[in-house]
Write an enzyme that holds these catalytic residues in place. Structure first.
Site, short mmCIF file in Angstrom:
data_model
loop_
_atom_site.label_atom_id
_atom_site.label_comp_id
_atom_site.label_asym_id
_atom_site.label_seq_id
_atom_site.Cartn_x
_atom_site.Cartn_y
_atom_site.Cartn_z
CG HIS A 58 -0.15 0.10 2.50
ND1 HIS A 58 0.47 -1.00 3.07
CD2 HIS A 58 0.16 1.16 3.28
CE1 HIS A 58 1.11 -0.61 4.15
NE2 HIS A 58 0.94 0.69 4.31
CG HIS A 73 0.15 5.90 2.30
ND1 HIS A 73 -1.10 5.35 2.37
CD2 HIS A 73 0.84 5.40 3.36
CE1 HIS A 73 -1.17 4.55 3.43
NE2 HIS A 73 0.00 4.57 4.05
#
Length: 151
Positions: A58, A73
């Site tokens: 992620h 992110h």
């Protein structure tokens, strides 16, 4: 050395303050911008030339030769997805070029399980005022310049 940081995804540029997470919104890890990605499945690209120093399904960090490191992110709270729906294309320690695919994902799938797909792009530990030519809010293509980082 001034570093050109490019968008890892296509979508719409928004201010970091719009990110629904105080760590990003309050620039606790550094200044930058966020991109609300288009919902189509796509590869997330490296924003700079450098070495992948942190790699999670992620999120990732690429550090340039100058030591400047950029965090990307993918969504907010997506760590809770435990890698589901993310495909790693590189390994930690790999040297990458700006525009090289790092992770494959589907923002619509992230939203379908209740998380925000917004992507903060952060100049880690940069000083306030170190970023110039910041892309205005609005459409951006993967690979377009998001900002210039002056150390």
């Amino acid at each position: 050395m001034t570093l050109r940081v490019s968008s890892p995804v296509s979508g719409s540029v928004v201010a970091l303050s719009a990110v629904p997470d105080p760590v990003f919104a309050q620039t606790m890890v550094g200044p930058g911008v966020a991109v609300q990605p288009s919902t189509a499945a796509a590869d997330v690209l490296s924003p700079i030339d450098g070495v992948v120093v942190t790699l999670h399904p992620h999120a990732f960090v690429v550090a340039g030769d100058s030591g400047q490191a950029v965090l990307v992110h993918l969504g907010i709270d997506t760590v809770k997805m435990k890698g589901d729906g993310f495909t790693l294309h590189v390994v930690k320690g790999e040297t990458v070029r700006a525009g090289q695919p790092i992770i494959g994902w589907n923002p619509a799938a992230v939203e379908a399980v209740g998380y925000s797909s917004i992507c903060p792009v952060v100049a880690l530990d940069a000083q306030n005022g170190a970023l110039t030519d910041v892309a205005p809010d609005g459409p951006v293509n993967a690979g377009d310049t998001l900002f210039l980082w002056h150390p």
